[in-house]
Design an enzyme around this catalytic site. Structure first.
Site, PDB file in Angstrom:
ATOM      1  N   HIS A 167       0.850  -1.197   0.000  1.00  0.00           N
ATOM      2  CA  HIS A 167       0.000   0.000   0.000  1.00  0.00           C
ATOM      3  C   HIS A 167       0.887   1.249   0.000  1.00  0.00           C
ATOM      4  O   HIS A 167       1.952   1.253   0.623  1.00  0.00           O
ATOM      5  CB  HIS A 167      -0.919  -0.022   1.229  1.00  0.00           C
ATOM      6  CG  HIS A 167      -1.989   1.016   1.158  1.00  0.00           C
ATOM      7  ND1 HIS A 167      -1.746   2.341   1.451  1.00  0.00           N
ATOM      8  CD2 HIS A 167      -3.289   0.943   0.794  1.00  0.00           C
ATOM      9  CE1 HIS A 167      -2.854   3.027   1.275  1.00  0.00           C
ATOM     10  NE2 HIS A 167      -3.811   2.199   0.871  1.00  0.00           N
ATOM     11  N   GLU A 224      -3.941   1.894  -7.428  1.00  0.00           N
ATOM     12  CA  GLU A 224      -4.246   2.994  -6.509  1.00  0.00           C
ATOM     13  C   GLU A 224      -3.312   4.166  -6.794  1.00  0.00           C
ATOM     14  O   GLU A 224      -2.210   4.248  -6.214  1.00  0.00           O
ATOM     15  CB  GLU A 224      -4.027   2.540  -5.060  1.00  0.00           C
ATOM     16  CG  GLU A 224      -4.986   1.487  -4.581  1.00  0.00           C
ATOM     17  CD  GLU A 224      -5.306   1.686  -3.103  1.00  0.00           C
ATOM     18  OE1 GLU A 224      -6.497   1.693  -2.761  1.00  0.00           O
ATOM     19  OE2 GLU A 224      -4.383   1.867  -2.286  1.00  0.00           O
TER      20      GLU A 224
HETATM   21  P1  PGA Z   1      -9.292   6.122   0.284  1.00  0.00           P
HETATM   22  O1  PGA Z   1      -8.203   4.991   0.550  1.00  0.00           O
HETATM   23  O2  PGA Z   1     -10.512   5.437  -0.252  1.00  0.00           O
HETATM   24  O3  PGA Z   1      -9.529   6.783   1.592  1.00  0.00           O
HETATM   25  O4  PGA Z   1      -8.695   7.049  -0.730  1.00  0.00           O
HETATM   26  C1  PGA Z   1      -8.029   3.943  -0.340  1.00  0.00           C
HETATM   27  C2  PGA Z   1      -6.879   3.108   0.099  1.00  0.00           C
HETATM   28  O5  PGA Z   1      -5.961   3.647   0.695  1.00  0.00           O
HETATM   29  O6  PGA Z   1      -6.834   1.905  -0.114  1.00  0.00           O
END
Ligand code: PGA
Length: 247
Positions: free
Chosen positions: A93, A161
């Site tokens: 992450h 992401e």
């Molecule tokens: P968020 O986080 O939806 O708050 O942007 C997503 C994540 O970090 O997996």
């Protein structure tokens, strides 16, 4: 391929009672949803009180270490996760990469260990603001999956992401997410082959909310979502899951 919605609670909520309430409300709201796999990733500490509730929800960890056991203070191993109740683990992450200085090499060791333990890694990749996605994501994938041959990856899940979209309230538009997914699949095809690449679920994460959630499935043809902030609001999370399930 069954759609997957992952709730990444991160370092929230602050008390066990709130965690139980959040879990219970989310669980009741999605109890009849059969066609979406719902994965809740709470802080480790809350797991004992949450697994006592029978539920159709699956548990994921937010991270783990790459060794099985030994003198690694603070470490939780994939084998331990498997032993308790976890099926999934988020690996790489962007917050782990940034605040905990995780490198692609560490992430590769974690992916190897998680796959060996027969857990399902949710391997996060994504570029920062101003970075070239084709360079960054390619490198993250190639280094993260080093020495992981196709026989080992049946449990692999990828989450795209973009770092600039995580926790900012500024989600990536579905068109751009679709292009990123195509690029991720091309990169995976080069490492493995097209058939293998097409079988790997690719999720979108980064400021997902109930207004836009379904577009990533409908327009961008992604295989699910990784939801952070919105998963701490049970009502919003339930809406997201239901919209996806009705699509
Ligand atoms: P968020 O986080 O939806 O708050 O942007 C997503 C994540 O970090 O997996």
């Amino acid at each position: 391929m069954k759609l997957i919605v992952v709730a990444n609670w991160k370092c929230n909520p602050v008390t066990q009672i709130e965690a139980e309430r959040l879990f219970d409300t989310a669980k009741k709201g999605v109890i009849n949803v059969k066609n979406v796999e719902i994965v809740i990733c709470p802080p480790f500490l809350y797991i004992p009180s949450l697994i006592t509730q029978s539920s159709p929800l699956t548990f994921g960890a937010q991270d783990c270490f790459y060794e099985q056991s030994g003198a690694y203070t603070g470490g939780v191993s994939p084998v331990m996760l498997k032993e308790i109740c976890f099926e999934y683990v988020i690996i790489g992450h962007s917050e782990r990469r940034y605040y905990f200085c995780e490198t692609d090499e560490m992430i590769n060791k974690k992916l190897l260990a998680v796959l060996k333990a027969r857990l399902k890694p949710i391997f996060c990749v994504g570029e920062k603001e101003g970075e070239e996605i084709n360079l960054v994501v390619k490198e993250q994938i190639e280094k993260g999956l080093k020495d992981i041959n196709k026989a080992k990856i049946e449990n692999l899940v990828i989450a795209y992401e973009p770092v600039w979209a995580v926790g900012t309230g500024n989600p990536c538009n579905p068109d751009a997410a679709m292009r990123a997914t195509l690029f991720i699949r091309q990169t995976l095809s080069r490492i493995y082959n097209r058939k293998v690449a097409e079988g790997i679920p690719v999720l979108y994460g980064g400021s997902v909310n109930s207004k836009i959630a379904v577009d990533y499935i409908k327009e961008a043809k992604m295989n699910g979502l990784l939801v952070g902030g919105a998963s701490l609001d049970a009502g919003e999370f339930i809406k997201i899951v239901k919209q996806i399930s009705e699509f």
